[in-house]
Motif scaffolding. Sequence first.
Motif, PDB file in Angstrom:
ATOM      1  N   PHE A 112       0.852  -1.235  -0.005  1.00  9.01           N
ATOM      2  CA  PHE A 112       0.112   0.023  -0.009  1.00  9.01           C
ATOM      3  C   PHE A 112       0.957   1.228  -0.105  1.00  9.01           C
ATOM      4  N   GLY A 113       0.409   2.116  -0.740  1.00  5.80           N
ATOM      5  CA  GLY A 113       1.308   3.485  -0.918  1.00  5.80           C
ATOM      6  C   GLY A 113       2.297   3.634  -1.942  1.00  5.80           C
ATOM      7  N   GLY A 114       2.524   2.246  -2.498  1.00  2.76           N
ATOM      8  CA  GLY A 114       3.417   2.324  -3.590  1.00  2.76           C
ATOM      9  C   GLY A 114       3.036   1.621  -4.896  1.00  2.76           C
ATOM     10  N   VAL A 115       3.840   1.701  -5.976  1.00  2.56           N
ATOM     11  CA  VAL A 115       3.544   1.193  -7.052  1.00  2.56           C
ATOM     12  C   VAL A 115       3.703  -0.424  -6.899  1.00  2.56           C
ATOM     13  N   PHE A 116       2.539  -1.061  -7.535  1.00  2.47           N
ATOM     14  CA  PHE A 116       2.512  -2.420  -7.394  1.00  2.47           C
ATOM     15  C   PHE A 116       3.677  -3.285  -7.889  1.00  2.47           C
ATOM     16  N   GLU A 117       3.894  -4.239  -7.415  1.00  2.00           N
ATOM     17  CA  GLU A 117       5.118  -5.097  -7.902  1.00  2.00           C
ATOM     18  C   GLU A 117       4.225  -6.070  -8.815  1.00  2.00           C
ATOM     19  N   MET A 118       4.929  -6.445 -10.209  1.00  2.00           N
ATOM     20  CA  MET A 118       4.347  -7.347 -11.101  1.00  2.00           C
ATOM     21  C   MET A 118       4.103  -8.638 -10.570  1.00  2.00           C
ATOM     22  N   ASN A 119       5.247  -9.137  -9.909  1.00  2.00           N
ATOM     23  CA  ASN A 119       5.138 -10.700  -9.259  1.00  2.00           C
ATOM     24  C   ASN A 119       6.062 -11.050  -8.261  1.00  2.00           C
ATOM     25  N   PRO A 120       5.414 -10.299  -6.971  1.00  2.00           N
ATOM     26  CA  PRO A 120       6.129 -10.588  -5.768  1.00  2.00           C
ATOM     27  C   PRO A 120       6.408 -11.888  -5.300  1.00  2.00           C
ATOM     28  N   GLN A 121       5.678 -12.885  -5.727  1.00  2.00           N
ATOM     29  CA  GLN A 121       5.794 -14.222  -5.373  1.00  2.00           C
ATOM     30  C   GLN A 121       5.991 -14.374  -4.000  1.00  2.00           C
ATOM     31  N   LYS A 122       4.950 -13.691  -3.091  1.00  2.00           N
ATOM     32  CA  LYS A 122       4.846 -14.079  -1.725  1.00  2.00           C
ATOM     33  C   LYS A 122       3.399 -14.622  -1.271  1.00  2.00           C
ATOM     34  N   THR A 123       2.632 -14.530  -2.233  1.00  2.00           N
ATOM     35  CA  THR A 123       1.312 -15.166  -1.623  1.00  2.00           C
ATOM     36  C   THR A 123       0.700 -16.175  -2.821  1.00  2.00           C
ATOM     37  N   SER A 124       0.484 -17.458  -2.466  1.00  2.00           N
ATOM     38  CA  SER A 124      -0.391 -18.326  -3.237  1.00  2.00           C
ATOM     39  C   SER A 124      -1.459 -18.711  -2.243  1.00  2.00           C
ATOM     40  N   LEU A 125      -2.360 -19.291  -3.181  1.00  2.00           N
ATOM     41  CA  LEU A 125      -3.807 -19.777  -2.484  1.00  2.00           C
ATOM     42  C   LEU A 125      -3.923 -21.265  -2.762  1.00  2.00           C
ATOM     43  N   SER A 126      -4.814 -21.729  -1.917  1.00  2.00           N
ATOM     44  CA  SER A 126      -5.119 -23.277  -2.445  1.00  2.00           C
ATOM     45  C   SER A 126      -6.124 -23.168  -3.345  1.00  2.00           C
ATOM     46  N   ASP A 127      -6.295 -24.297  -4.103  1.00  4.66           N
ATOM     47  CA  ASP A 127      -7.287 -24.499  -5.102  1.00  4.66           C
ATOM     48  C   ASP A 127      -8.619 -23.919  -4.667  1.00  4.66           C
ATOM     49  N   ALA A 128      -8.936 -24.184  -3.462  1.00  2.36           N
ATOM     50  CA  ALA A 128     -10.292 -24.015  -2.735  1.00  2.36           C
ATOM     51  C   ALA A 128     -10.472 -22.432  -2.559  1.00  2.36           C
ATOM     52  N   GLU A 129      -9.018 -21.726  -2.295  1.00  2.38           N
ATOM     53  CA  GLU A 129      -9.308 -20.272  -2.027  1.00  2.38           C
ATOM     54  C   GLU A 129      -9.350 -19.514  -3.557  1.00  2.38           C
ATOM     55  N   TYR A 130      -8.765 -20.156  -4.318  1.00  2.00           N
ATOM     56  CA  TYR A 130      -8.754 -19.449  -5.817  1.00  2.00           C
ATOM     57  C   TYR A 130     -10.282 -19.515  -6.216  1.00  2.00           C
ATOM     58  N   ILE A 131     -10.908 -20.700  -5.848  1.00  2.00           N
ATOM     59  CA  ILE A 131     -12.240 -20.906  -6.419  1.00  2.00           C
ATOM     60  C   ILE A 131     -13.124 -19.764  -5.653  1.00  2.00           C
ATOM     61  N   ALA A 132     -12.850 -19.581  -4.505  1.00  2.00           N
ATOM     62  CA  ALA A 132     -13.894 -18.583  -3.490  1.00  2.00           C
ATOM     63  C   ALA A 132     -13.638 -17.432  -3.946  1.00  2.00           C
ATOM     64  N   VAL A 133     -12.304 -16.989  -4.387  1.00  2.00           N
ATOM     65  CA  VAL A 133     -11.971 -15.475  -4.762  1.00  2.00           C
ATOM     66  C   VAL A 133     -12.480 -15.315  -6.064  1.00  2.00           C
ATOM     67  N   ILE A 134     -12.813 -16.364  -7.234  1.00  2.00           N
ATOM     68  CA  ILE A 134     -13.326 -16.142  -8.309  1.00  2.00           C
ATOM     69  C   ILE A 134     -14.830 -16.192  -8.267  1.00  2.00           C
ATOM     70  N   ASP A 135     -15.390 -16.977  -7.399  1.00  2.00           N
ATOM     71  CA  ASP A 135     -16.702 -16.841  -7.129  1.00  2.00           C
ATOM     72  C   ASP A 135     -17.282 -15.814  -6.514  1.00  2.00           C
ATOM     73  N   LYS A 136     -16.281 -14.707  -5.919  1.00  2.00           N
ATOM     74  CA  LYS A 136     -16.682 -13.511  -5.213  1.00  2.00           C
ATOM     75  C   LYS A 136     -16.569 -12.711  -6.629  1.00  2.00           C
ATOM     76  N   ILE A 137     -15.674 -12.648  -7.496  1.00  2.00           N
ATOM     77  CA  ILE A 137     -15.666 -12.012  -8.520  1.00  2.00           C
ATOM     78  C   ILE A 137     -16.951 -12.015  -9.484  1.00  2.00           C
ATOM     79  N   LYS A 138     -16.883 -13.252  -9.683  1.00  2.00           N
ATOM     80  CA  LYS A 138     -18.207 -13.398 -10.771  1.00  2.00           C
ATOM     81  C   LYS A 138     -19.579 -13.099 -10.223  1.00  2.00           C
ATOM     82  N   ALA A 139     -19.646 -13.145  -8.835  1.00  2.00           N
ATOM     83  CA  ALA A 139     -21.025 -12.749  -8.154  1.00  2.00           C
ATOM     84  C   ALA A 139     -21.362 -11.367  -8.165  1.00  2.00           C
ATOM     85  N   ALA A 140     -19.940 -10.495  -8.395  1.00  2.00           N
ATOM     86  CA  ALA A 140     -20.256  -9.034  -8.323  1.00  2.00           C
ATOM     87  C   ALA A 140     -20.080  -8.438  -9.872  1.00  2.00           C
ATOM     88  N   LEU A 141     -19.881  -9.300 -10.783  1.00  2.00           N
ATOM     89  CA  LEU A 141     -19.783  -8.922 -12.216  1.00  2.00           C
ATOM     90  C   LEU A 141     -21.189  -8.534 -12.500  1.00  2.00           C
TER      91      LEU A 141
END
Length: 141
Positions: A112-141
């Motif tokens: 926060f407060g800086g230019v975003f890094e293209m690929n910081p390689q700090k945070t990966s999710l589980s398959d279930a977490e990716y699905i949850a994020v995608i479902d939230k985005i789809k529900a909001a589209l």
Amino acid sequence: MPSPIAECLYCQNNDTLHSLMIKICDLEVSQLFLFKEQSYHGRCNVVYKDHGVEFHELSDEQRDAFMRDVAKVGKAIATAFNPTKINYGAYADTLSHLHMHIVPKYKDAYGFGGVFEMNPQKTSLSDAEYIAVIDKIKAAL
């Protein structure tokens, strides 16, 4: 000068693309992808349907349609995740295919407060977490 379609990550829809992103859906003139690297929770990429275009090469109608897609995704990310701010980035120095990074930023969170890094390689999710994020985005589209 645009890179050849044979070298384009998005046009080839290859293993490299799938190692970096998950396709969420098709939009009016674009495709929406979720970055697997989720240091910026909800970070997506809106990718124009055609290869090798610059904003100035689009007709008014094409540009307006692309920006509608970008705005639609920005609104969906805001609704789904309530970030403090959304950063938008259109780069493509080495990959000449029109796309826009949609990067939610959160006060007191990574980057926060800086230019975003293209690929910081700090945070990966589980398959279930990716699905949850995608479902939230789809529900909001």
